[in-house]
Design an enzyme around this catalytic site. Structure first.
Site, PDB file in Angstrom:
ATOM      1  NE  ARG A   1      -8.603 -66.582  26.623  1.00 27.15           N
ATOM      2  CZ  ARG A   1      -8.646 -66.430  25.296  1.00 27.15           C
ATOM      3  NH1 ARG A   1      -7.535 -66.504  24.568  1.00 27.15           N
ATOM      4  NH2 ARG A   1      -9.784 -66.210  24.689  1.00 27.15           N
TER       5      ARG A   1
ATOM      6  CB  THR B   1     -10.921 -60.677  21.372  1.00 22.76           C
ATOM      7  OG1 THR B   1     -11.032 -61.993  21.915  1.00 22.76           O
ATOM      8  CG2 THR B   1     -10.101 -60.710  20.098  1.00 22.76           C
TER       9      THR B   1
ATOM     10  NE  ARG C   1      -6.138 -59.485  23.910  1.00 22.45           N
ATOM     11  CZ  ARG C   1      -6.583 -60.704  23.629  1.00 22.45           C
ATOM     12  NH1 ARG C   1      -7.712 -61.139  24.172  1.00 22.45           N
ATOM     13  NH2 ARG C   1      -5.907 -61.487  22.809  1.00 22.45           N
TER      14      ARG C   1
ATOM     15  CG  HIS D   1      -1.872 -66.006  21.766  1.00 25.43           C
ATOM     16  ND1 HIS D   1      -3.036 -66.423  21.191  1.00 25.43           N
ATOM     17  CD2 HIS D   1      -1.287 -67.106  22.297  1.00 25.43           C
ATOM     18  CE1 HIS D   1      -3.137 -67.749  21.353  1.00 25.43           C
ATOM     19  NE2 HIS D   1      -2.078 -68.177  22.017  1.00 25.43           N
TER      20      HIS D   1
ATOM     21  CD  GLU E   1      -1.943 -71.534  21.526  1.00 24.29           C
ATOM     22  OE1 GLU E   1      -2.786 -71.194  20.688  1.00 24.29           O
ATOM     23  OE2 GLU E   1      -1.818 -70.961  22.642  1.00 24.29           O
TER      24      GLU E   1
END
Ligand code: ATP
Ligand code: MG
Length: 136
Positions: free
Chosen positions: A87, A93, A104, A117, A128
């Site tokens: 992360r 995000t 990102r 993701h 997941e």
């Protein structure tokens, strides 16, 4: 800290721009190992199921349409503290809010087309990973 596994997806905006190798280099540079990886095209039903937690959100249908707009690369990353570390490597995000040096910040096109993701907790990671890699 413990060795963990997390589910990562290189999203369609990134595969379209051939960024998978550059993104993978960000993971390996920080000590994460790619222990499983496959490129696939999600169906609408699969994308809706994967993001079911967001089905009431206003961005859900746009997100699903984006996630099936091209191939994705799904991968299992392994390493110390892999879930939180991934992360951190990904960044916020919204790329406008992501820290310098994150995937990102450097690659995302928008808050929706944000290149990657990553599972957000141990419980999510387990679910997941099983979604894409039931035999691992
Ligand atoms: P991901 O779950 O993809 O790792 P995340 O945990 O940072 O991302 P979530 O809040 O779980 O963010 O949202 C899932 C995905 O939905 C985001 O990565 C992004 O592609 C999309 N999304 C989130 N918020 C918005 C928004 N306000 N508008 C458009 N798309 C959004
Ligand atoms: Mg999320």
């Amino acid at each position: 800290m413990a060795k963990e596994r997390t589910l990562s997806i290189v999203k369609p905006d990134a595969t379209r721009r051939n960024l998978t190798e550059k993104i993978n280099a960000r993971f390996t540079a920080r000590g994460l190992k790619i222990v499983a990886q496959k490129r696939l095209q999600l169906s609408r039903a699969e994308a809706e199921k994967f993001y079911a937690v967001h089905r009431e959100r206003p961005f859900f249908s746009g997100l699903v349409t984006f996630m099936i707009s091209g191939p994705v690369v799904v991968q299992v990353l392994e390493g110390e503290n892999a879930i939180a570390l991934n992360r951190e490597i990904m960044g916020a995000t919204d790329p406008a809010k992501a820290a310098p040096g994150t995937i990102r910040k450097d690659f995302a096109e928008s808050i929706e087309a944000n290149s990657v993701h990553g599972s957000d907790s141990a419980e999510t990671a387990k679910r997941e990973i099983a979604f894409f890699f039931p035999d691992i």
